[in-house]
Structure formats: structure tokens, C-alpha cells
Design an enzyme around this catalytic site. Structure first.
Site, PDB file in Angstrom:
ATOM      1  N   SER B  15      28.747 -15.414   8.824  1.00 10.72           N
ATOM      2  CA  SER B  15      27.375 -15.901   9.308  1.00 10.72           C
ATOM      3  C   SER B  15      27.610 -16.747  10.569  1.00 10.72           C
ATOM      4  O   SER B  15      28.520 -17.623  10.536  1.00 10.72           O
ATOM      5  CB  SER B  15      26.587 -16.625   8.309  1.00 10.72           C
ATOM      6  OG  SER B  15      25.434 -17.242   8.596  1.00 10.72           O
ATOM      7  N   HIS B  16      26.537 -17.092  11.246  1.00 12.58           N
ATOM      8  CA  HIS B  16      26.438 -18.229  12.181  1.00 12.58           C
ATOM      9  C   HIS B  16      26.526 -19.613  11.357  1.00 12.58           C
ATOM     10  O   HIS B  16      27.150 -20.454  12.099  1.00 12.58           O
ATOM     11  CB  HIS B  16      25.293 -18.340  13.035  1.00 12.58           C
ATOM     12  CG  HIS B  16      25.104 -17.178  14.293  1.00 12.58           C
ATOM     13  ND1 HIS B  16      25.409 -15.869  14.064  1.00 12.58           N
ATOM     14  CD2 HIS B  16      25.250 -17.466  15.606  1.00 12.58           C
ATOM     15  CE1 HIS B  16      25.426 -15.054  15.179  1.00 12.58           C
ATOM     16  NE2 HIS B  16      25.444 -16.090  16.165  1.00 12.58           N
ATOM     17  N   SER B  17      26.023 -19.627  10.221  1.00 11.08           N
ATOM     18  CA  SER B  17      25.943 -20.926   9.592  1.00 11.08           C
ATOM     19  C   SER B  17      27.126 -20.919   8.490  1.00 11.08           C
ATOM     20  O   SER B  17      26.790 -19.931   7.735  1.00 11.08           O
ATOM     21  CB  SER B  17      24.606 -21.167   8.856  1.00 11.08           C
ATOM     22  OG  SER B  17      24.497 -21.810   7.928  1.00 11.08           O
TER      23      SER B  17
END
Lengths: 104, 133
Positions: B15-17
Site C-alpha cells: 500500500s502507499h500507506s
């Protein structure tokens, strides 16, 4: 050997049916769906579930399909099972529901 | 469900996060158990939102299984960087890593559920992708 295997594959198994009431507070939500699917996958028998005796029947080994049934607490879960280990599968599935999927 | 079976398909969450990736991994562990090799990665090399190829390669290594690895991604860069990471794998491993076209959280739980039952990589991917079917 090949003939024996072919005969075994062609053999048909009686379809077993039974039902159990969902006693756990949230019904067949995500976590119980995963448990039910995992248990079902341990058997070679074809295992299906439904909220009514006339279906629609859902493949109990498919986590996505089982979650889509969205069976609430108090709903009656029907099982339809056929396969060489069908009786053991049915007993295990019913026990899981009776135990509230370990949550109740 | 209780013990790690190395024959099960590994799951990688990208995930980007990092919080989303870690949270999705927590959900997999709690809901599915420990029978599936699992790793997550998120954030760019500076700790901001994003993904990076080195992190994805490391996650694939952590979750590696002879049965292969299914990667769940969120948006754009997560997918392209995952594909780039797969390209950088040794040739004998490349074909055993698949990026799934599935929502990252739901897909990870479903893929892990499928894997925990001993299903092969193609079935794990197919099951995760049923969410969009």
C-alpha cells in the site's frame, strides 16, 4: 490401478443435508465466513450452504461467496454435502455453527 | 491454521500507506491465522506515502513460498512498482509471483483464506479477484 481410480471417481455419494441456527451475535460476517471456508476446504466433499432448503446454494469453500450470503444471527444455515468424507464434513460444519464459530 | 505451512502460497500486501499495509496484515493474521506466509510493505524510501521496489522485493522474500506469492496492491504506483519488483526476481521465481486485481484489504483476507486451505497460486488469485466479479 487406473480402472480402480476411475471407478472411485464415478462412484456417487449420497447427498447429506442438515441445518443449524446461527447463534453467534453477528451471524455469518467476515470472520466466521473465513472459519467456515477454512473448515470446508479440509474436506474433499462438495459442501454447500443456503438460508433456505430450496437454495440458492452457495459453495462453502469460496470465501467471497460465503460472505455474500450475509446470514444474520438467528438465521438457519442449511448444509448440502456430498462426497467420500461427507459425514465427517457435515458433523464438523454443524459443530462449528453450534459453537458460534468460537465466538459465542 | 495454527502452524506455518511453507507449502501455502505467500501473501504480500503493498500500500502507499504503511499503516494500511500493516493494518491489512493484522486483519489477515487475526482472521485467517498463521498458516500463511505473510509480509507487508508501504511508504516511499523517505517514509512518506508511496511504494518502493526494494521494499516490495524484501516483502516477497519474507513471504516466499515454493507455492508462490500473491501480491495485493492499492493504487497505480503500488501496482507498477510491484510489477517492476517481479521483473527483478530471479527467473525461476518470476513466474511464481502474481499481482492480483483485487481490493487490497478484502483481497488480502480472501487470498490468505484460499491459501490457508492449500490452494495453488492461480486459485488464490482467482478467489481474491472474485471481489470484482
Amino acid at each position: 490401478m487406473h480402472d480402480a481410480n476411475a471407478n472411485r471417481a464415478a462412484q456417487t455419494f449420497a447427498t447429506l443435508t442438515a441445518s443449524a441456527v446461527l447463534v453467534n451475535p453477528v451471524g455469518l460476517h467476515a470472520r466466521p465466513s473465513v472459519k467456515l471456508t477454512q473448515l470446508a476446504k479440509g474436506f474433499t466433499a462438495k459442501i454447500e450452504i443456503a438460508l433456505a432448503t430450496d437454495g440458492p446454494w452457495t459453495d462453502a469453500k469460496s470465501p467471497v461467496k460465503v460472505m455474500r450470503v450475509k446470514a444474520p444471527q438467528g438465521a438457519t444455515l442449511h448444509f448440502r454435502i456430498a462426497g467420500p468424507d461427507g459425514e465427517a464434513a457435515l458433523a464438523a460444519m454443524l459443530a462449528l455453527v453450534h459453537d458460534g464459530f468460537g465466538e459465542a | 491454521m495454527s502452524s506455518l505451512r511453507p507449502g501455502n502460497v505467500g501473501i504480500v500486501i503493498v500500500s502507499h500507506s504503511p499503516k494500511i499495509a500493516e493494518g491489512a496484515a493484522d486483519m489477515v493474521r487475526q482472521m485467517v491465522g498463521d498458516a500463511v506466509p505473510l509480509a507487508w510493505t508501504g511508504g516511499d524510501v523517505d517514509g512518506g506515502l508511496g511504494t518502493n521496489v526494494a521494499g516490495i522485493l524484501e516483502a516477497i522474500e519474507t513471504a516466499w513460498s515454493p507455492a508462490g506469492v500473491a501480491i495485493l496492491v492499492d493504487l497505480g504506483g503500488a501496482e507498477t512498482n510491484s510489477e517492476m519488483a517481479v521483473e527483478m526476481l530471479p527467473e525461476d521465481r518470476r513466474a511464481r509471483v502474481l499481482v492480483c486485481n483485487a481490493p487490497v484489504v478484502e483481497g488480502a483476507v480472501i487470498a490468505a483464506t484460499e491459501s490457508s486451505g492449500g490452494s495453488p497460486l492461480a486459485a488464490v488469485k482467482r478467489s481474491a479477484e472474485e471481489f470484482y466479479a
